[in-house]
Design an enzyme around this catalytic site. Structure first.
Site, short mmCIF file in Angstrom:
data_model
loop_
_atom_site.label_atom_id
_atom_site.label_comp_id
_atom_site.label_asym_id
_atom_site.label_seq_id
_atom_site.Cartn_x
_atom_site.Cartn_y
_atom_site.Cartn_z
N GLY A 13 0.81 -1.21 0.00
CA GLY A 13 0.00 0.00 0.00
C GLY A 13 0.84 1.26 0.00
N VAL A 64 -3.19 -7.55 -2.55
CA VAL A 64 -2.60 -8.28 -1.43
C VAL A 64 -3.51 -9.40 -0.93
CG1 VAL A 64 -1.15 -6.38 -0.63
CG2 VAL A 64 -3.47 -6.63 0.28
N TYR A 165 -13.78 -3.66 10.48
CA TYR A 165 -12.43 -3.08 10.50
C TYR A 165 -11.80 -3.26 11.88
CZ TYR A 165 -8.90 0.67 9.95
OH TYR A 165 -7.73 1.40 9.89
#
Length: 270
Positions: A13, A64, A165
């Protein structure tokens, strides 16, 4: 003083935001950097910027969360540089929603990118991070390799609208502490940084309408203002400030720091 001279670092990232700042900072300190992003264009821009300043970098791009990606990035890294010293698991995005409305897909997507992907990358890096210590011992070399996982204040204390998250980032803390215990005898330090509000695409005003994987990212402006008012330092952190904390955990300065979560949040949570 270049603290990462001749070391090789993978940063996922790293085409934008904090990841880009980490890549450029490590390159300034002598590291050969593998820039990785899902989008090729920004990754190539980072590589070009590093090379313009006399640094050494390549890009290895992909998703990823793909099962093939860990081997791809390790193979291309070793082909280019012959070793690996630092792995920074930074890639990610948010897909928010209240838990009573959250879909299985929404929950699983966050687990995949924030927890499963780092696990796969660490496992694939075993020969170059853990097993490489045997050669160091034979040569009489005392060298520490580093893994830095990017978690969040949401993974430490939870957050409304981010059950997926928060769960993934909390799991990443567990992974970090376990790898630290298992690999410490092999001179591998595994730590995490837990960011509060940092100025990136993920915390920009949601009204801008930017999306990742078809999901609109950002925070509504009224909420952004409320969050910043609750931070003792009365502001969000910059991408560079966030990158500097990752750099510390990847550098020789942290050789006796292992299995820790460094909270970088302006005093919001301590």
């Amino acid at each position: 003083m270049k603290m990462l001279e001749n070391q090789v670092a993978i940063i996922t990232g790293s085409g934008r935001g904090v990841g880009r700042q980490v890549a450029e900072l490590m390159a300034e300190h002598g590291a050969r950097v593998v820039v990785s992003d899902k989008d090729q264009e920004p990754a190539e821009e980072v590589v070009s910027a590093i090379k313009e300043k006399g640094g050494d970098a390549i890009s290895v791009n992909g998703d990823v969360t793909s099962s093939e990606f860990p081997k791809q990035i390790m193979d291309e890294t070793i082909q280019a540089y012959g070793k690996l010293d630092i792995l920074v698991n930074n890639a990610g995005y948010t897909w928010d929603g209240m838990i009573h409305k959250m879909t299985d897909e929404q929950f699983q997507a966050m687990i995949d990118i924030h927890l499963f992907a780092p696990f796969r990358l660490i496992r694939e890096a075993t020969p170059y991070l853990r097993n490489a210590h045997k050669d160091d011992v034979a040569k009489g070399v005392d060298h520490y390799r580093k893994i830095v996982n990017v978690t969040s204040v949401a993974g430490v204390m939870g957050n409304v609208g981010q059950a997926n998250y928060s769960s993934a980032k909390a799991g990443l803390i567990g992974l970090t502490k376990t790898v630290a215990r298992e690999w410490a005898p092999f001179h591998v330090n595994c730590n995490a940084v837990a960011f509060g509000m940092v100025e990136t695409r993920l915390t920009q005003p949601k009204e801008k309408g930017e999306s990742v994987n078809g999901v609109t990212i950002g925070i509504p402006e009224n909420m952004r203002q409320m969050i910043q008012m609750s931070i003792p330092q009365q502001r969000a952190g910059t991408a560079l400030e966030a990158a500097q904390s990752i750099f510390y955990l990847a550098s020789p300065l942290s050789n006796y720091v292992n299995g820790q979560v460094l909270n970088v949040n302006g005093g919001f949570y301590s």
